[in-house]
Motif scaffolding. Sequence first.
Motif, mmCIF file in Angstrom:
data_model
loop_
_atom_site.group_PDB
_atom_site.id
_atom_site.type_symbol
_atom_site.label_atom_id
_atom_site.label_comp_id
_atom_site.label_asym_id
_atom_site.label_seq_id
_atom_site.Cartn_x
_atom_site.Cartn_y
_atom_site.Cartn_z
ATOM 1 N N VAL A 56 0.845 -1.204 0.000
ATOM 2 C CA VAL A 56 0.000 0.000 0.000
ATOM 3 C C VAL A 56 0.877 1.249 0.000
ATOM 4 C CG1 VAL A 56 -1.685 1.339 1.336
ATOM 5 C CG2 VAL A 56 -1.982 -1.131 1.060
ATOM 6 N N ALA B 102 -1.969 -0.602 -3.786
ATOM 7 C CA ALA B 102 -3.140 -0.956 -2.983
ATOM 8 C C ALA B 102 -4.013 -2.030 -3.635
ATOM 9 C CB ALA B 102 -3.956 0.291 -2.655
ATOM 10 N N SER C 97 -2.379 -5.288 -2.943
ATOM 11 C CA SER C 97 -2.493 -5.578 -1.514
ATOM 12 C C SER C 97 -3.887 -6.093 -1.194
ATOM 13 C CB SER C 97 -2.195 -4.311 -0.708
ATOM 14 O OG SER C 97 -2.402 -4.537 0.657
ATOM 15 N N LYS C 98 -4.884 -5.468 -1.756
ATOM 16 C CA LYS C 98 -6.266 -5.891 -1.514
ATOM 17 C C LYS C 98 -6.500 -7.310 -2.049
ATOM 18 C CE LYS C 98 -11.057 -4.657 -2.345
ATOM 19 N NZ LYS C 98 -11.988 -3.741 -2.975
ATOM 20 N N SER D 170 -4.729 -9.768 0.165
ATOM 21 C CA SER D 170 -5.316 -9.805 1.525
ATOM 22 C C SER D 170 -6.462 -10.807 1.596
ATOM 23 C CB SER D 170 -5.794 -8.422 1.939
ATOM 24 O OG SER D 170 -6.954 -8.041 1.230
#
Length: 175
Positions: free
Chosen positions: A159, A164, A167-168, A171
Motif C-alpha cells: 500500500v 493498494a 495488496s487488496k 489480503s
Amino acid sequence: MAEVRSRIRILQHLEVYGVYNTAVVLEEDKQLILSYLMGIESWTLQEIHLFANTLDFLDHEFIFIFFKRVSKLLEYYIQFEKGREVYCGLLINIIEYTFVKNQYEFAEVLLTQLGLLSTSFQDFFSRTLYKFFEGLLIMRTVNEEQGRTMATRMLDIMVELDQAPLSKMFSLLLE
C-alpha cells in the motif's frame, strides 16, 4: 486475445462485486488457452508467461502437468533477467493457487524456490510476495498471530508503495 478478454472479465467482476472470481471467464477462452498450451512442444518465455497469467482458471490437473514441463526449463531461463522475472511471476501465481487449495507442503517447496530466485534488487516485488507468502504459511501451519503480523506487514508495504489493488487482492488469502 483470450487471455486479455479473460483478465478484463475478471477485473470487471472484481470492480463491480468486490470478489475475484474466475468463473466469469468464458469456457471457449479457457479451451483456447488450454488447447494452445497442450499443443506446445517447446515452451518459450512467452508460453510460460501465458501459463503463469492464466493458471488460476485452468483445470487443476493441467496446472501440475504444465508446471512439470516448465520446471525442466528453469535452469536455462533463470540465467536471464527476463527469464527470472517470468519464473518468479509463475511461482507467485502457483504459490497463491496452492494456498487457495490448502496445499501447504507444496506451497513450502515453491516458496523455497521463489526465495532462491528473488535475491537481486530487481526482484523486490517477488521478494515482497515471498515474505508475504512466508507469513501466510506460518499463519496457516505454525503460529497464526506471528504469521498474520508478517503477512500484514508486507501488505502494508505494498500500500505504501502505491500498490493498494495488489495488496487488496492478496489480503483475500488472509481470510
